[in-house]
Every structure is written in C-alpha cells, then in structure tokens.
Write a protein that holds these residues in place. Structure first.
Motif, PDB file in Angstrom:
ATOM      1  N   LYS A  75      33.692  37.803  42.275  1.00 50.00           N
ATOM      2  CA  LYS A  75      33.657  36.767  43.313  1.00 50.00           C
ATOM      3  C   LYS A  75      33.148  35.448  42.747  1.00 50.00           C
ATOM      4  CE  LYS A  75      32.908  39.891  47.222  1.00 50.00           C
ATOM      5  NZ  LYS A  75      31.914  40.382  48.221  1.00 50.00           N
ATOM      6  N   LYS A  76      32.241  35.533  41.770  1.00 46.77           N
ATOM      7  CA  LYS A  76      31.699  34.334  41.131  1.00 46.77           C
ATOM      8  C   LYS A  76      32.600  33.830  39.993  1.00 46.77           C
ATOM      9  CE  LYS A  76      27.653  34.295  43.336  1.00 46.77           C
ATOM     10  NZ  LYS A  76      27.193  33.174  44.176  1.00 46.77           N
ATOM     11  N   LYS A  77      33.726  34.570  39.782  1.00 45.82           N
ATOM     12  CA  LYS A  77      34.679  34.245  38.704  1.00 45.82           C
ATOM     13  C   LYS A  77      34.015  34.295  37.329  1.00 45.82           C
ATOM     14  CE  LYS A  77      37.579  31.425  41.721  1.00 45.82           C
ATOM     15  NZ  LYS A  77      38.203  30.108  41.973  1.00 45.82           N
ATOM     16  N   LYS A  78      33.109  35.288  37.167  1.00 48.59           N
ATOM     17  CA  LYS A  78      32.384  35.456  35.908  1.00 48.59           C
ATOM     18  C   LYS A  78      32.652  36.818  35.255  1.00 48.59           C
ATOM     19  CE  LYS A  78      29.987  31.573  36.093  1.00 48.59           C
ATOM     20  NZ  LYS A  78      30.135  30.508  35.056  1.00 48.59           N
ATOM     21  N   LEU A  79      33.414  37.657  35.914  1.00 49.23           N
ATOM     22  CA  LEU A  79      33.609  39.023  35.409  1.00 49.23           C
ATOM     23  C   LEU A  79      34.290  39.029  34.043  1.00 49.23           C
ATOM     24  CD1 LEU A  79      33.250  42.037  35.870  1.00 49.23           C
ATOM     25  CD2 LEU A  79      35.435  42.055  37.101  1.00 49.23           C
ATOM     26  N   GLN A  80      35.349  38.251  33.902  1.00 47.89           N
ATOM     27  CA  GLN A  80      36.049  38.219  32.618  1.00 47.89           C
ATOM     28  C   GLN A  80      35.185  37.611  31.521  1.00 47.89           C
ATOM     29  OE1 GLN A  80      38.883  39.850  32.050  1.00 47.89           O
ATOM     30  NE2 GLN A  80      38.614  40.466  34.210  1.00 47.89           N
ATOM     31  N   PHE A  81      34.329  36.671  31.906  1.00 46.14           N
ATOM     32  CA  PHE A  81      33.446  36.028  30.933  1.00 46.14           C
ATOM     33  C   PHE A  81      32.483  37.041  30.303  1.00 46.14           C
ATOM     34  CE2 PHE A  81      29.401  33.987  29.868  1.00 46.14           C
ATOM     35  CZ  PHE A  81      29.822  32.998  29.006  1.00 46.14           C
ATOM     36  N   VAL A  82      31.974  37.987  31.112  1.00 44.47           N
ATOM     37  CA  VAL A  82      31.023  38.952  30.578  1.00 44.47           C
ATOM     38  C   VAL A  82      31.700  40.096  29.826  1.00 44.47           C
ATOM     39  CG1 VAL A  82      29.387  38.439  32.423  1.00 44.47           C
ATOM     40  CG2 VAL A  82      30.899  40.434  32.646  1.00 44.47           C
ATOM     41  N   GLY A  83      33.032  40.184  29.937  1.00 45.35           N
ATOM     42  CA  GLY A  83      33.751  41.252  29.223  1.00 45.35           C
ATOM     43  C   GLY A  83      34.479  42.209  30.136  1.00 45.35           C
ATOM     44  N   GLY A  84      34.541  41.857  31.423  1.00 44.63           N
ATOM     45  CA  GLY A  84      35.292  42.656  32.371  1.00 44.63           C
ATOM     46  C   GLY A  84      34.559  43.907  32.838  1.00 44.63           C
ATOM     47  N   HIS A  85      35.246  44.657  33.696  1.00 44.00           N
ATOM     48  CA  HIS A  85      34.674  45.883  34.256  1.00 44.00           C
ATOM     49  C   HIS A  85      34.331  46.891  33.146  1.00 44.00           C
ATOM     50  CE1 HIS A  85      33.943  48.985  37.248  1.00 44.00           C
ATOM     51  NE2 HIS A  85      34.724  49.799  36.549  1.00 44.00           N
ATOM     52  N   ALA A  86      35.106  46.871  32.096  1.00 44.74           N
ATOM     53  CA  ALA A  86      34.890  47.814  30.984  1.00 44.74           C
ATOM     54  C   ALA A  86      33.522  47.588  30.334  1.00 44.74           C
ATOM     55  CB  ALA A  86      36.000  47.663  29.946  1.00 44.74           C
ATOM     56  N   PHE A  87      33.142  46.308  30.176  1.00 42.70           N
ATOM     57  CA  PHE A  87      31.844  46.032  29.562  1.00 42.70           C
ATOM     58  C   PHE A  87      30.701  46.477  30.468  1.00 42.70           C
ATOM     59  CE2 PHE A  87      28.133  43.326  28.752  1.00 42.70           C
ATOM     60  CZ  PHE A  87      27.939  43.580  27.406  1.00 42.70           C
ATOM     61  N   VAL A  88      30.817  46.203  31.770  1.00 45.36           N
ATOM     62  CA  VAL A  88      29.768  46.609  32.712  1.00 45.36           C
ATOM     63  C   VAL A  88      29.615  48.128  32.685  1.00 45.36           C
ATOM     64  CG1 VAL A  88      29.031  46.609  35.132  1.00 45.36           C
ATOM     65  CG2 VAL A  88      30.180  44.593  34.184  1.00 45.36           C
ATOM     66  N   THR A  89      30.744  48.830  32.642  1.00 43.64           N
ATOM     67  CA  THR A  89      30.712  50.305  32.593  1.00 43.64           C
ATOM     68  C   THR A  89      30.060  50.804  31.306  1.00 43.64           C
ATOM     69  OG1 THR A  89      32.742  50.377  33.905  1.00 43.64           O
ATOM     70  CG2 THR A  89      32.114  52.393  32.737  1.00 43.64           C
ATOM     71  N   SER A  90      30.328  50.106  30.206  1.00 42.58           N
ATOM     72  CA  SER A  90      29.775  50.531  28.907  1.00 42.58           C
ATOM     73  C   SER A  90      28.253  50.495  28.883  1.00 42.58           C
ATOM     74  CB  SER A  90      30.327  49.652  27.782  1.00 42.58           C
ATOM     75  OG  SER A  90      29.741  48.345  27.826  1.00 42.58           O
ATOM     76  N   LEU A  91      27.656  49.643  29.711  1.00 45.23           N
ATOM     77  CA  LEU A  91      26.186  49.551  29.760  1.00 45.23           C
ATOM     78  C   LEU A  91      25.574  50.871  30.213  1.00 45.23           C
ATOM     79  CD1 LEU A  91      25.759  46.021  31.414  1.00 45.23           C
ATOM     80  CD2 LEU A  91      25.404  46.606  29.003  1.00 45.23           C
ATOM     81  N   VAL A  92      26.266  51.548  31.126  1.00 46.80           N
ATOM     82  CA  VAL A  92      25.779  52.832  31.632  1.00 46.80           C
ATOM     83  C   VAL A  92      26.155  53.959  30.678  1.00 46.80           C
ATOM     84  CG1 VAL A  92      25.959  54.490  33.539  1.00 46.80           C
ATOM     85  CG2 VAL A  92      25.883  52.034  34.015  1.00 46.80           C
ATOM     86  N   ASP A  93      27.337  53.848  30.104  1.00 45.22           N
ATOM     87  CA  ASP A  93      27.808  54.900  29.195  1.00 45.22           C
ATOM     88  C   ASP A  93      26.969  54.980  27.933  1.00 45.22           C
ATOM     89  OD1 ASP A  93      29.791  55.509  30.968  1.00 45.22           O
ATOM     90  OD2 ASP A  93      31.330  54.299  29.964  1.00 45.22           O
ATOM     91  N   ASP A  94      26.489  53.805  27.449  1.00 43.89           N
ATOM     92  CA  ASP A  94      25.788  53.765  26.168  1.00 43.89           C
ATOM     93  C   ASP A  94      24.271  53.907  26.294  1.00 43.89           C
ATOM     94  OD1 ASP A  94      28.240  53.344  25.049  1.00 43.89           O
ATOM     95  OD2 ASP A  94      28.014  51.160  24.867  1.00 43.89           O
ATOM     96  N   ILE A  95      23.798  54.216  27.484  1.00 46.16           N
ATOM     97  CA  ILE A  95      22.348  54.276  27.672  1.00 46.16           C
ATOM     98  C   ILE A  95      21.734  55.458  26.927  1.00 46.16           C
ATOM     99  CG2 ILE A  95      22.343  55.704  29.773  1.00 46.16           C
ATOM    100  CD1 ILE A  95      20.223  53.794  30.904  1.00 46.16           C
ATOM    101  N   PRO A  96      20.589  55.269  26.253  1.00 45.24           N
ATOM    102  CA  PRO A  96      19.968  56.381  25.505  1.00 45.24           C
ATOM    103  C   PRO A  96      19.531  57.517  26.441  1.00 45.24           C
ATOM    104  CG  PRO A  96      19.015  54.271  24.886  1.00 45.24           C
ATOM    105  CD  PRO A  96      19.863  54.014  26.089  1.00 45.24           C
ATOM    106  N   GLU A  97      19.480  58.706  25.907  1.00 47.99           N
ATOM    107  CA  GLU A  97      19.083  59.873  26.725  1.00 47.99           C
ATOM    108  C   GLU A  97      17.614  59.778  27.130  1.00 47.99           C
ATOM    109  OE1 GLU A  97      20.006  63.695  25.169  1.00 47.99           O
ATOM    110  OE2 GLU A  97      22.077  63.150  24.682  1.00 47.99           O
ATOM    111  N   ASN A  98      16.762  59.440  26.183  1.00 51.40           N
ATOM    112  CA  ASN A  98      15.325  59.342  26.472  1.00 51.40           C
ATOM    113  C   ASN A  98      14.945  57.867  26.671  1.00 51.40           C
ATOM    114  OD1 ASN A  98      14.877  62.173  26.107  1.00 51.40           O
ATOM    115  ND2 ASN A  98      15.007  61.828  23.892  1.00 51.40           N
ATOM    116  N   LEU A  99      14.902  57.473  27.922  1.00 51.14           N
ATOM    117  CA  LEU A  99      14.602  56.065  28.230  1.00 51.14           C
ATOM    118  C   LEU A  99      13.130  55.751  28.000  1.00 51.14           C
ATOM    119  CD1 LEU A  99      16.582  55.413  31.537  1.00 51.14           C
ATOM    120  CD2 LEU A  99      16.889  54.228  29.380  1.00 51.14           C
ATOM    121  N   ASP A 100      12.865  54.611  27.352  1.00 51.36           N
ATOM    122  CA  ASP A 100      11.494  54.122  27.186  1.00 51.36           C
ATOM    123  C   ASP A 100      11.475  52.670  27.676  1.00 51.36           C
ATOM    124  OD1 ASP A 100       8.942  53.444  26.505  1.00 51.36           O
ATOM    125  OD2 ASP A 100       9.028  54.245  24.467  1.00 51.36           O
TER     126      ASP A 100
END
Length: 455
Positions: A75-100
């Motif tokens: 809606k802010k026309k910033k999604l493509q700038f950050v790398g699209g939906h794929a990049f946002v999804t990758s943030l969750v996919d790449d999260i370490p198992e043991n969070l600190d």
C-alpha cells in the motif's frame, strides 16, 4: 556519500534479519526490541522500512506477520523496494533455531553506535578541511555529537520500585541521621530551610530588577559554598572580568568596603588589610573557578562544565547572567526571536544540571512590570513569574525561582533599610514563601538577620 563507504560501515545483517524474523513470528518480541533500539538502528534501508512497518502495525493493535507486513508495504508502494514478498518471507524462513534476542539487540545497537561515531568523525574531518573552519566551533560540535551518541546508546526506560526502594530508604535514613537535607547549603539558614539546600539536577533562578543584588547574592553563596562547605564551584561571569569578580568575593568574605579596595578612598586600615589578606588566603585554597569569557555560547559553557566536572568533581555552577549567554547559529532558525533563544538556553542549562547531577544557579533579569504593579501604598512591587524577561521558558524549565527585592531601592524613606526579601515564587519539590536577609551595602554582603542584629 560514496557507495563504498556505505557498504564498509559496520553492520551485522544476520542479527538484523534474526530480530525482524523473531518479531514477525511472535509480536511479543516487538516491545522488547524497541525498548532498546529504534528502527533507525538497522543498517539496510529494507530492514528499516520493515522495522517501521512492524512497529506501526503493532501500535495500531494489528498483527504484524509476513502477510500483513507485505500488504502494508505494498500500500505504501515500498514492497518491491525491500525485495518483494519473497524477501519478507525469507526473514521467517532463515531465523535461527535457538533465538537469543538480547544478544541480537546488543549486536545491532553496537554496530549502529559505531556507524554514528564513524559518520560524525567523517563530518568533522570534512569540515576541518574547509578554509573557513573554526577550531573552537568544531571541538564543541564534536563533543556535543559524541555526548548525543552516548546518550542515545543508553536508553533509560522504566525502573521498578523494587529497584529504587533501597536507594530511597538509604537517602531518607541519611537525612534522618544527619538531621538535615542532602542539598548544598547556601549559608543562609532560612533559605536552606525552605529549599532544603540546592538539589542536584535542579535549575535555580535568582531574578530581580537591576541593582537589587543578583550578582552579589550569587557571589555570597558561591563563596560560602567554596570556603565553608568546601565544594568545587564554577562561576561564569559574562558581564564582569574575573579580577572584578575575585575582588568582590574578597570584599564580601573579608567584610571590607569594595569602594576602598577599588579607589583607596579611604585607604584600607591595618585591620582591613589583615582581614583582606586572610580572605585572600582562604579563597586561594578554595576550589573556586571563574570563567569571564564575554561571548560565551551555551555549547561552550556546557563543554567547559563537563571538563571541570571530570577534572575537579564540580559540585555547583553559577551563571551571571542568563540573558547574556549566546546561542550558536546552528541551534536557531532565521525566524527565531530572542524569546526562542532564551528558551534554548534555559533548556540547555536544565539538561546540564541533570547530566552532571549538580545544581545550576542562573541569574535573570526581570522586566519593568513589577515597578508598574506596586508602590508605597502596596508596600513595594508585586512580583510574578511572568515578569521574567524575554521568555516564559525560564519559569517553565526552572525548578526553583527566587525573586530578590530590597525595599530601600524603591523607597528611600523605607523603614526596612539594609533588608532584602528573597521570595521563593516557584519550587517544584517544596513550598513557596518569603525570607528576609540583611544586606550590608558597604560590603555588598548578604547575611542572616541574626548576624545583622549582632552587628
């Protein structure tokens, strides 16, 4: 800024992504993260935008997850700038198992601080290379910038009563055992009773019309604190030279006529010489420091005070007087009035008192309103906080405001010759009221009334 420099600035992409991913998985981490850092502490522009989106959604009571964040950015026309939906999804996919989370926050904060130090230094180097570079201004700017970075790094949030109670009880116990407050003593008993002494972190303003004795009172208290209380005292005199200030201090402490010292009319007697030499000896041993720089800016004043605090463990600062302090151009807009300048000064003095945890005592001029408001029939002028000259910010920022009034300055036939009223018009943490001191005009010395009666 060159792309190579930006890429070389310290950052940790893995820690930043881990924090963003953790907040997207569990919004309960959001408050923990943003209590310690801000969105601007992230390095990548994409990470900053996502962090801002997370905070905005959570603050509006909405869930922040990969779907809502992607929608918000689109809606802010910033999604493509950050790398699209794929990049946002990758943030969750790449999260370490043991969070600190605490460690990730520390890493991101440390890297952000390093970047600020590097960019500040680069800016100073660039300005220093300019032909018109001013050494003093650059030194002051650099010190202010580094202090700002330090303050940003230490975010002081809520502290539980469980942590504070032991300190509060210890303070109360010390007061009860000592039978007196922990404030700095002025040497005037009634003033110390009503104020509990001058408190650390307070901005105290003595205000009066000309010739009422603002400077004299400041000098009296400064001498009392330096000699009797053995405190380290700084005195900024913007109007008088340091020798004039010292001579007045000697006259006050020795109870010798200032007129005799300056003009030798009449010459000093042997006793007066002896008293003056004794006063000079005591002042020489005192931790009393005078700065008489005529065009002193608030930035320079703060820098010198910090230096003195570090070197001499400064206990209190006096400023004579507030409306004469300069404000550097970078702290003002072209449209700003003198009232805006005074507002900057009072805010800075209050910040200095809190930063150094010492009292700052400033003299201030009053406008003519009290003279038009009172008279003989009303038993002298009536003072109001709005009488403070050039700005309402003085009454707002000051913790204590004390008006000085000498009736014999308005009424030559006054029955109260040699008396001075100190009117505590504002006290943030205590009562208001009026006290009476003796004023020994010959020595420009204020004294407790019982001393005056013995004399």
């Amino acid at each position: 800024m060159a792309l190579e420099l930006i890429q070389a600035l310290p950052h940790d992409e893995i820690a930043e992504k881990a924090l963003l991913g953790a907040m997207l998985i569990d919004n309960r981490y959001v408050n923990q993260v943003f209590a310690e850092i801000s969105s601007e502490d992230f390095f990548r522009d994409a990470h900053i935008l996502i962090a801002q989106a997370v905070l905005q959604l959570v603050n509006s009571d909405s869930a922040a997850d990969i779907i809502t964040i992607s929608s918000f950015l689109e809606k802010k026309k910033k999604l493509q700038f950050v790398g699209g939906h794929a990049f946002v999804t990758s943030l969750v996919d790449d999260i370490p198992e043991n969070l600190d989370i605490k460690e990730y926050i520390k890493i991101v904060k440390d890297r952000s601080t390093l970047r600020k130090i590097i960019l500040t230094s680069r800016n100073i180097i660039q300005k220093g290379g300019e032909p018109a570079a001013d050494t003093i201004s650059l030194l002051n700017e650099m010190q202010e910038d580094i202090i700002t970075i330090s303050e940003d790094r230490i975010k002081k949030g809520f502290v539980s009563t469980a942590e504070m109670i032991p300190e509060a009880m210890d303070l109360i116990e010390r007061i009860q055992k000592g039978g007196e407050s922990q404030g700095l003593k002025t040497g005037y008993y009634d003033l110390d009773d009503i104020t509990s002494g001058f408190q650390n972190g307070d901005l105290i303003v003595f205000a009066a019309r000309p010739s009422m004795g603002k400077t004299a009172l400041a000098l009296n208290i400064a001498v009392n604190m330096a000699i009797k209380e053995e405190k380290a005292v700084a005195f900024y005199s913007i109007e008088m030279s340091k020798i004039q200030v010292l001579m007045r201090m000697m006259a006050i402490h020795a109870k010798v006529s200032m007129s005799s010292i300056r003009t030798a009319k009449p010459h000093l007697t042997n006793k007066e010489w002896h008293d003056l030499e004794l006063a000079a000896s005591e002042l020489q041993k005192a931790k009393l420091y005078i700065d008489d720089s005529a065009s002193l800016s608030i930035v320079e004043m703060k820098a010198r005070a910090r230096k003195l605090k570090a070197e001499k463990n400064l206990d209190i600062i006096f400023v004579d007087y507030l409306q004469l302090i300069k404000v550097s151009a970078e702290n003002l807009r072209r449209s700003d009035t003198r009232a805006n300048e005074v507002a900057v000064i009072t805010a800075a003095l209050k910040e200095l008192a809190k930063e150094l945890q010492i009292p700052v005592v400033a003299m201030a001029q009053l406008n003519r309103s009290p003279e038009t408001r009172g008279g003989k029939r009303e038993k002298g002028p009536k003072y109001q906080l709005s009488d403070l000259k050039e700005s309402g910010s003085i009454e707002q920022d000051a913790d204590v405001v004390i008006f000085i009034h000498r009736d014999d300055q308005f009424d030559k036939d006054s029955e109260r010759k040699g008396e001075a009223d100190l009117i505590v018009a504002k006290q943030r943490n205590g009562p208001t009221g009026k006290i009476v001191l003796a004023f020994l005009d010959k020595f420009t010395k204020f004294a407790n009334m019982e001393f005056h009666e013995r004399e």
